[in-house]
Design an enzyme around this catalytic site. Structure first.
Site, PDB file in Angstrom:
ATOM      1  N   ARG A 110      31.717  -1.191 -75.620  1.00 57.63           N
ATOM      2  CA  ARG A 110      32.862  -0.458 -75.056  1.00 57.63           C
ATOM      3  C   ARG A 110      32.478   0.970 -74.664  1.00 57.63           C
ATOM      4  O   ARG A 110      33.286   1.891 -74.813  1.00 57.63           O
ATOM      5  CB  ARG A 110      34.035  -0.423 -76.041  1.00 57.63           C
ATOM      6  CG  ARG A 110      34.645  -1.780 -76.324  1.00 57.63           C
ATOM      7  CD  ARG A 110      35.732  -2.089 -75.306  1.00 57.63           C
ATOM      8  NE  ARG A 110      36.402  -3.337 -75.569  1.00 57.63           N
ATOM      9  CZ  ARG A 110      37.620  -3.452 -76.107  1.00 57.63           C
ATOM     10  NH1 ARG A 110      38.293  -2.383 -76.453  1.00 57.63           N
ATOM     11  NH2 ARG A 110      38.139  -4.633 -76.276  1.00 57.63           N
ATOM     12  N   ARG A 159      38.433   4.385 -73.341  1.00 66.07           N
ATOM     13  CA  ARG A 159      39.425   5.450 -73.491  1.00 66.07           C
ATOM     14  C   ARG A 159      38.943   6.706 -74.196  1.00 66.07           C
ATOM     15  O   ARG A 159      39.604   7.731 -74.125  1.00 66.07           O
ATOM     16  CB  ARG A 159      40.655   4.900 -74.223  1.00 66.07           C
ATOM     17  CG  ARG A 159      41.510   4.027 -73.330  1.00 66.07           C
ATOM     18  CD  ARG A 159      42.492   3.240 -74.143  1.00 66.07           C
ATOM     19  NE  ARG A 159      41.765   2.366 -75.057  1.00 66.07           N
ATOM     20  CZ  ARG A 159      42.331   1.472 -75.848  1.00 66.07           C
ATOM     21  NH1 ARG A 159      43.637   1.353 -75.874  1.00 66.07           N
ATOM     22  NH2 ARG A 159      41.605   0.701 -76.624  1.00 66.07           N
ATOM     23  N   ARG A 215      41.479   5.172 -64.798  1.00 68.07           N
ATOM     24  CA  ARG A 215      42.476   4.154 -65.105  1.00 68.07           C
ATOM     25  C   ARG A 215      43.846   4.560 -64.570  1.00 68.07           C
ATOM     26  O   ARG A 215      44.597   3.738 -64.064  1.00 68.07           O
ATOM     27  CB  ARG A 215      42.562   3.886 -66.595  1.00 68.07           C
ATOM     28  CG  ARG A 215      43.302   2.574 -66.841  1.00 68.07           C
ATOM     29  CD  ARG A 215      43.478   2.280 -68.285  1.00 68.07           C
ATOM     30  NE  ARG A 215      44.505   3.117 -68.837  1.00 68.07           N
ATOM     31  CZ  ARG A 215      45.259   2.789 -69.875  1.00 68.07           C
ATOM     32  NH1 ARG A 215      45.057   1.637 -70.477  1.00 68.07           N
ATOM     33  NH2 ARG A 215      46.170   3.605 -70.315  1.00 68.07           N
ATOM     34  N   ASP A 243      36.632  -7.582 -68.595  1.00 66.93           N
ATOM     35  CA  ASP A 243      37.210  -7.987 -69.866  1.00 66.93           C
ATOM     36  C   ASP A 243      36.871  -9.443 -70.119  1.00 66.93           C
ATOM     37  O   ASP A 243      36.581 -10.185 -69.173  1.00 66.93           O
ATOM     38  CB  ASP A 243      38.729  -7.787 -69.880  1.00 66.93           C
ATOM     39  CG  ASP A 243      39.246  -7.763 -71.311  1.00 66.93           C
ATOM     40  OD1 ASP A 243      39.088  -6.732 -71.971  1.00 66.93           O
ATOM     41  OD2 ASP A 243      39.755  -8.794 -71.777  1.00 66.93           O
ATOM     42  N   TYR A 256      42.947 -16.434 -77.945  1.00 63.53           N
ATOM     43  CA  TYR A 256      43.927 -15.703 -77.117  1.00 63.53           C
ATOM     44  C   TYR A 256      44.795 -16.663 -76.309  1.00 63.53           C
ATOM     45  O   TYR A 256      45.991 -16.438 -76.127  1.00 63.53           O
ATOM     46  CB  TYR A 256      43.206 -14.735 -76.171  1.00 63.53           C
ATOM     47  CG  TYR A 256      42.629 -13.536 -76.892  1.00 63.53           C
ATOM     48  CD1 TYR A 256      43.439 -12.443 -77.209  1.00 63.53           C
ATOM     49  CD2 TYR A 256      41.300 -13.495 -77.282  1.00 63.53           C
ATOM     50  CE1 TYR A 256      42.930 -11.349 -77.893  1.00 63.53           C
ATOM     51  CE2 TYR A 256      40.779 -12.409 -77.961  1.00 63.53           C
ATOM     52  CZ  TYR A 256      41.601 -11.339 -78.263  1.00 63.53           C
ATOM     53  OH  TYR A 256      41.104 -10.261 -78.948  1.00 63.53           O
TER      54      TYR A 256
HETATM   55  O1  CP3 Z   1      31.603  -2.743 -73.454  1.00 64.29           O
HETATM   56  C1  CP3 Z   1      32.021  -2.271 -72.379  1.00 64.29           C
HETATM   57  O2  CP3 Z   1      32.014  -1.044 -72.140  1.00 64.29           O
HETATM   58  C2  CP3 Z   1      32.496  -3.205 -71.264  1.00 64.29           C
HETATM   59  C3  CP3 Z   1      33.888  -3.408 -71.181  1.00 64.29           C
HETATM   60  C4  CP3 Z   1      34.637  -4.355 -72.106  1.00 64.29           C
HETATM   61  C5  CP3 Z   1      36.042  -4.277 -72.242  1.00 64.29           C
HETATM   62  N1  CP3 Z   1      36.458  -5.336 -72.996  1.00 64.29           N
HETATM   63  C6  CP3 Z   1      36.906  -3.258 -71.649  1.00 64.29           C
HETATM   64  C7  CP3 Z   1      38.241  -3.029 -72.210  1.00 64.29           C
HETATM   65  C8  CP3 Z   1      34.206  -5.449 -72.843  1.00 64.29           C
HETATM   66  C9  CP3 Z   1      32.789  -5.955 -73.084  1.00 64.29           C
HETATM   67  C10 CP3 Z   1      35.371  -6.056 -73.393  1.00 64.29           C
HETATM   68  C11 CP3 Z   1      35.335  -7.290 -74.189  1.00 64.29           C
HETATM   69  C12 CP3 Z   1      36.550  -7.696 -74.909  1.00 64.29           C
HETATM   70  N2  CP3 Z   1      37.837  -7.692 -74.466  1.00 64.29           N
HETATM   71  C13 CP3 Z   1      36.540  -8.304 -76.179  1.00 64.29           C
HETATM   72  C14 CP3 Z   1      35.316  -8.615 -76.981  1.00 64.29           C
HETATM   73  C15 CP3 Z   1      34.700  -7.430 -77.598  1.00 64.29           C
HETATM   74  C16 CP3 Z   1      35.484  -6.822 -78.711  1.00 64.29           C
HETATM   75  O3  CP3 Z   1      35.825  -5.637 -78.589  1.00 64.29           O
HETATM   76  O4  CP3 Z   1      35.723  -7.521 -79.709  1.00 64.29           O
HETATM   77  C17 CP3 Z   1      37.868  -8.609 -76.522  1.00 64.29           C
HETATM   78  C18 CP3 Z   1      38.354  -9.231 -77.804  1.00 64.29           C
HETATM   79  C19 CP3 Z   1      38.671  -8.244 -75.418  1.00 64.29           C
HETATM   80  C20 CP3 Z   1      40.140  -8.448 -75.267  1.00 64.29           C
HETATM   81  C21 CP3 Z   1      40.852  -7.177 -75.142  1.00 64.29           C
HETATM   82  N3  CP3 Z   1      40.719  -6.306 -74.088  1.00 64.29           N
HETATM   83  C22 CP3 Z   1      41.762  -6.620 -76.051  1.00 64.29           C
HETATM   84  C23 CP3 Z   1      42.181  -7.255 -77.378  1.00 64.29           C
HETATM   85  C24 CP3 Z   1      42.187  -5.406 -75.506  1.00 64.29           C
HETATM   86  C25 CP3 Z   1      43.257  -4.508 -76.048  1.00 64.29           C
HETATM   87  C26 CP3 Z   1      42.783  -3.728 -77.215  1.00 64.29           C
HETATM   88  C27 CP3 Z   1      42.348  -2.383 -76.774  1.00 64.29           C
HETATM   89  O5  CP3 Z   1      41.269  -1.940 -77.193  1.00 64.29           O
HETATM   90  O6  CP3 Z   1      43.124  -1.735 -76.050  1.00 64.29           O
HETATM   91  C28 CP3 Z   1      41.474  -5.202 -74.301  1.00 64.29           C
HETATM   92  C29 CP3 Z   1      41.587  -4.064 -73.401  1.00 64.29           C
HETATM   93  C30 CP3 Z   1      40.329  -3.365 -72.975  1.00 64.29           C
HETATM   94  N4  CP3 Z   1      39.159  -3.978 -72.596  1.00 64.29           N
HETATM   95  C31 CP3 Z   1      40.163  -1.966 -72.831  1.00 64.29           C
HETATM   96  C32 CP3 Z   1      38.869  -1.749 -72.342  1.00 64.29           C
HETATM   97  C33 CP3 Z   1      38.235  -0.440 -71.966  1.00 64.29           C
HETATM   98  C34 CP3 Z   1      41.249  -0.943 -73.073  1.00 64.29           C
HETATM   99  C35 CP3 Z   1      42.161  -0.999 -71.920  1.00 64.29           C
HETATM  100  C36 CP3 Z   1      42.771   0.326 -71.606  1.00 64.29           C
HETATM  101  O7  CP3 Z   1      42.190   1.083 -70.806  1.00 64.29           O
HETATM  102  O8  CP3 Z   1      43.848   0.569 -72.172  1.00 64.29           O
END
Ligand code: CP3
Length: 355
Positions: free
Chosen positions: A27, A31, A40, A77, A154
């Site tokens: 990640r 944020r 964003r 994502d 999910y």
């Molecule tokens: O690693 C990176 O920088 C690449 C980007 C990336 C995102 N999601 C961006 C993201 C990657 C590799 C993911 C994978 C992801 N997404 C996973 C597996 C990895 C992990 O963290 O366990 C999972 C379970 C998801 C599903 C997901 N996406 C959830 C549950 C959420 C909401 C929770 C949260 O952190 O807000 C997201 C949103 C998400 N994916 C954000 C980002 C940057 C936040 C979105 C925002 O800008 O509000």
């Protein structure tokens, strides 16, 4: 395409000698970076950001402009696949992902089709091509997907879950339905990751965030089983370059020996195992990625360095280590802490013999 100027991430995954321990952060675009929040906002919402290749490219590059990271990761994502299957994905502010049409039963499973990476998911491969051009060989680009089991959680729960009641209900009451769902997802993930490789991804990673919700036996059957079948289907070399594969199952340290035999090049570790112990268990069959507790980044700069040193000392000398956190970086972390970590990992590891 230009040759890689910095290939230590790929070399470490292939357990070849490196000058320093490579580091990237799960990640790393997100944020905690003010420039990410600005982009964003410009996009309007998170899904639009993912689906607009120019903006996805912009945020992928942001952490690389701040820190000396050794890899870029596609900004996207894991839920793009179920979204492309028509489940009605939404990210509600502060609420996490939700699906308006979750998978409830056998009939729903039978209606699912493997998405065409050149169709509904074209924005992903377009982003990959654009990022490769923008990187111009600076560091390798990691493509990724969710694991079939994690995607299934999910899709069946309709969002993030605390107890996995619906998806486990399906697994225990009708394992053959669960297997069918996982098989469709395995084909989808393999097809999707191969398309990312064809578009320019130089390594791929499978995120199995909820592997640890299963018993060890069910983990090996349903989660690791489907990931292993994906690994068998992936392009392992493309355009003359080896494409390393990393599997990351959170909470599955009970199965490290099996992960080492999955055919993957690298295994990601969460922070609940000592990396030296993990290395003894995998007996150098795979490279290891990890595994600093993400919460260490809340502590002082000195504490960050001390704990990072311990991870490197615990791993021991030799190549085969990719430094990372044990899970994604938290949104409240100060970017300066990341700089301290990245610079320190390079500085300390440069003084060691990583043959
Ligand atoms: O690693 C990176 O920088 C690449 C980007 C990336 C995102 N999601 C961006 C993201 C990657 C590799 C993911 C994978 C992801 N997404 C996973 C597996 C990895 C992990 O963290 O366990 C999972 C379970 C998801 C599903 C997901 N996406 C959830 C549950 C959420 C909401 C929770 C949260 O952190 O807000 C997201 C949103 C998400 N994916 C954000 C980002 C940057 C936040 C979105 C925002 O800008 O509000």
């Amino acid at each position: 395409m230009p040759p890689l100027k910095n290939d230590r991430f790929i070399r470490a995954l292939l357990r070849q000698p490196v000058d320093k321990t490579p580091i990237w952060i799960m990640r790393q675009a997100g944020r905690y970076l003010p420039e990410y929040r600005a982009t964003r906002q410009k996009a309007g919402d998170f899904l639009t950001l993912c689906k607009t290749p120019e903006l996805a490219c912009e945020v992928t590059m942001q952490p690389l402009d701040r820190f000396e990271l050794d890899a870029a990761i596609l900004f996207s994502d894991i839920l793009t696949i179920p979204d492309a299957m028509g489940l009605g994905l939404e990210f509600k502010e502060g609420d996490g992902p939700t699906f308006s049409r979750p998978v409830k039963n056998r009939r729903d499973i039978n209606q699912l089709a493997v998405p065409d990476p050149g169709g509904e998911l074209r924005y992903v491969t377009d982003a990959v091509s654009l990022i490769r051009r923008e990187l111009d060989g600076r560091v390798p680009l990691i493509g990724f997907s969710g694991s079939p089991w994690t995607l299934a959680t999910y899709m069946v729960e309709g969002g993030t879950s605390k107890d996995f009641s619906k998806v486990k209900g399906m697994l225990y009451d009708s394992p053959s339905d669960m297997q069918k769902l996982l098989d469709i997802l395995s084909d989808s993930v393999a097809f999707y990751l191969n398309a990312q490789i064809e578009a320019g991804a130089q390594a791929v990673m499978i995120f199995d965030t909820w592997g640890g919700a299963l018993t060890p036996e069910d983990y090996r059957r349903f989660s690791l089983g489907s990931m292993t079948r994906i690994v068998e289907k992936l392009h392992r070399s493309y355009d003359g370059n080896t494409i390393p594969v990393t599997l990351f199952s959170k909470g599955a340290n009970h199965s490290l020996a099996d992960l080492a035999n999955s055919g993957a090049n690298g295994v990601g570790l969460d922070w609940t195992v000592n990396i030296g112990d993990a290395r003894r268990i995998v007996s150098d069959k795979v490279a290891l990625q990890g595994n600093l507790d993400p919460a260490i980044l809340y502590s002082s700069h000195d504490s960050v360095k001390q704990h990072a040193k311990k991870v490197m000392d615990d791993y021991g000398h030799n190549t085969g280590h990719i430094f990372n956190l044990g899970h994604g970086i938290h949104p409240a972390i100060e970017p300066e802490k990341v700089k301290t970590l990245v610079d320190y990992v390079h500085e300390y590891s440069a003084s060691r013999n990583l043959k």
